[in-house]
Design an enzyme around this catalytic site. Structure first.
Site, PDB file in Angstrom:
ATOM      1  N   MET A 171      53.199 100.168 130.841  1.00  0.00           N
ATOM      2  CA  MET A 171      54.332  99.222 131.086  1.00  0.00           C
ATOM      3  C   MET A 171      54.774  99.166 132.423  1.00  0.00           C
ATOM      4  O   MET A 171      55.789  98.633 132.822  1.00  0.00           O
ATOM      5  CB  MET A 171      55.251  99.368 130.022  1.00  0.00           C
ATOM      6  CG  MET A 171      54.993  99.015 128.644  1.00  0.00           C
ATOM      7  SD  MET A 171      56.335  98.471 127.543  1.00  0.00           S
ATOM      8  CE  MET A 171      57.429  99.817 127.627  1.00  0.00           C
ATOM      9  N   GLY A 172      53.904  99.794 133.200  1.00  0.00           N
ATOM     10  CA  GLY A 172      54.246  99.799 134.717  1.00  0.00           C
ATOM     11  C   GLY A 172      55.422 100.741 135.205  1.00  0.00           C
ATOM     12  O   GLY A 172      55.500 101.704 134.442  1.00  0.00           O
ATOM     13  N   ALA A 173      55.869 100.516 136.309  1.00  0.00           N
ATOM     14  CA  ALA A 173      56.939 101.434 136.863  1.00  0.00           C
ATOM     15  C   ALA A 173      56.454 102.745 136.772  1.00  0.00           C
ATOM     16  O   ALA A 173      56.986 103.818 136.097  1.00  0.00           O
ATOM     17  CB  ALA A 173      57.983 101.163 136.319  1.00  0.00           C
TER      18      ALA A 173
ATOM     19  N   GLY B 279      53.215 110.959 135.335  1.00  0.00           N
ATOM     20  CA  GLY B 279      52.629 111.285 134.188  1.00  0.00           C
ATOM     21  C   GLY B 279      51.440 110.237 133.914  1.00  0.00           C
ATOM     22  O   GLY B 279      50.651 110.577 133.561  1.00  0.00           O
ATOM     23  N   HIS B 280      52.001 108.636 134.151  1.00  0.00           N
ATOM     24  CA  HIS B 280      50.833 107.750 134.269  1.00  0.00           C
ATOM     25  C   HIS B 280      49.365 108.254 134.845  1.00  0.00           C
ATOM     26  O   HIS B 280      48.432 108.068 134.528  1.00  0.00           O
ATOM     27  CB  HIS B 280      51.354 106.454 134.474  1.00  0.00           C
ATOM     28  CG  HIS B 280      52.544 105.880 133.797  1.00  0.00           C
ATOM     29  ND1 HIS B 280      53.681 105.884 134.336  1.00  0.00           N
ATOM     30  CD2 HIS B 280      52.532 105.456 132.577  1.00  0.00           C
ATOM     31  CE1 HIS B 280      54.645 105.317 133.381  1.00  0.00           C
ATOM     32  NE2 HIS B 280      53.805 104.946 132.216  1.00  0.00           N
TER      33      HIS B 280
ATOM     34  N   GLN C 152      57.672  94.791 121.721  1.00  0.00           N
ATOM     35  CA  GLN C 152      58.079  96.078 121.306  1.00  0.00           C
ATOM     36  C   GLN C 152      59.502  96.507 121.727  1.00  0.00           C
ATOM     37  O   GLN C 152      60.018  97.436 121.256  1.00  0.00           O
ATOM     38  CB  GLN C 152      57.230  97.213 121.786  1.00  0.00           C
ATOM     39  CG  GLN C 152      57.376  97.532 123.312  1.00  0.00           C
ATOM     40  CD  GLN C 152      56.101  98.226 123.856  1.00  0.00           C
ATOM     41  OE1 GLN C 152      55.199  97.844 123.829  1.00  0.00           O
ATOM     42  NE2 GLN C 152      56.228  99.814 124.087  1.00  0.00           N
TER      43      GLN C 152
ATOM     44  N   LEU D 134      58.920 112.855 132.556  1.00  0.00           N
ATOM     45  CA  LEU D 134      58.883 111.943 133.528  1.00  0.00           C
ATOM     46  C   LEU D 134      58.906 110.625 132.569  1.00  0.00           C
ATOM     47  O   LEU D 134      58.168 110.722 131.547  1.00  0.00           O
ATOM     48  CB  LEU D 134      57.447 111.911 134.574  1.00  0.00           C
ATOM     49  CG  LEU D 134      57.512 113.240 135.503  1.00  0.00           C
ATOM     50  CD1 LEU D 134      56.451 113.086 136.402  1.00  0.00           C
ATOM     51  CD2 LEU D 134      58.788 113.247 136.221  1.00  0.00           C
TER      52      LEU D 134
END
Ligand code: PAF
Length: 287
Positions: A30-32, A36-37, A61, A188
């Site tokens: 979901m961006g930002a 971690g991503h 969601q 994170l």
């Protein structure tokens, strides 16, 4: 890295890659984006010829409109980070592209997500996992990845997505990746950006309490371990435990005795001020 905004463009891109024999990894986000991503993207890059990352704040969601409105959005930064991490393509659709006609007017398909979706997040965020299943299944049908990568911070989400692919008959390998933490232990999360400096200072206490409770659990009951975590966290200003459940990691059913499962995880959600943070810890791991 190529930037794709429509479903047609993604389908064309993926099918061209497949024509050349590529394997495809998908990292739904979901961006930002944070480290971690990026660790998910790097794992996908190391295991697939092509990595597609989706960046989409999925309205269906969010059970709380204020939470949706305040969710951080940083498209330009995200695109820069993804290019640096070696992603092949980023899919940044509009809400209209994913939900033509709007999210309200559609007759939503009800997913069979099993008991894993009823407990914990399922209980406190009604409809949340149906929304997750809706977007993740759409992304799987658009990208048709060989593998899809999810972070274990959302431990329950991974269990629910595994149930979803089973009930929907979607063939994809779900790759669960370890939680990434800040140096002080805070898991994170995109939501960390919403913490005030004072809240950010106390937020690592969530992980500290969980971590210390593992040692404690070797000589105490499940109930005592539960209570020591909740009492310690609730005693800290700004922190308020919404739930803490010690569960069989295979089913997410709460346990009363450590012997009930070889794989036991504690899942927690804590309000830090108004920001809802989640984390988890393994108490027992299968040998
Ligand atoms: O974990 C998330 O960020 C979201 O729930 C996901 C899987 C990208 C679906 O919107």
């Amino acid at each position: 890295m190529i930037i794709l905004r429509t479903i047609n463009d993604v389908c064309r891109y993926v099918s061209e890659q497949r024509d050349h024999g590529a394997s495809v990894g998908l990292v739904p986000t979901m961006g930002a984006l944070h480290e971690g991503h990026i660790s998910l993207v790097e794992k996908s890059v190391s295991e697939n010829t092509v990595t597609v990352v989706s960046v989409f704040v999925n309205p269906t969601q969010f059970n709380n409109p204020a939470d949706l409105a305040s969710y951080p959005r940083k498209e330009e930064d995200d695109i820069r980070l993804l290019a640096a991490a070696g992603a092949s393509a980023v899919f940044v659709p509009s809400v209209e592209e994913i939900y033509p006609g709007g999210t309200e007017v559609q007759e939503p398909h009800v997913f069979d997500l099993g008991m894993a979706a009823e407990v914990m997040e399922g209980k406190y965020r009604p409809g949340h996992f149906q929304g997750v299943a809706q977007i993740v299944s759409k992304l799987f049908r658009i990208v048709m990845p060989d593998r899809a990568y999810f972070g274990e911070k959302d431990f329950q989400q991974i269990a629910v997505i595994r149930n979803m692919i089973k009930s929907e008959g979607i063939d994809v390998d779900i790759v669960a990746c370890p939680i990434k933490r800040a140096d002080d232990g805070l898991a994170l999360s995109s939501r960390n950006a919403l913490l005030s400096p004072e809240e950010r200072k106390v937020a690592p206490e969530i992980h500290a309490a969980l971590k210390d409770s593992v040692e404690y659990s070797f000589s105490h009951s499940v109930q005592a371990t539960h209570d020591t975590v909740v009492e310690r966290i609730n005693a800290i200003p700004h922190l308020d435990v919404e739930y803490f459940e010690i569960v069989d990691a295979r089913t997410l059913a709460a346990i009363d005795e450590w012997e009930e499962s070889p794989w036991v995880v504690g899942c927690i959600t804590v309000y830090c001020g108004k920001v809802r943070l989640i984390d988890n810890i393994a108490y027992r791991l299968p040998k």
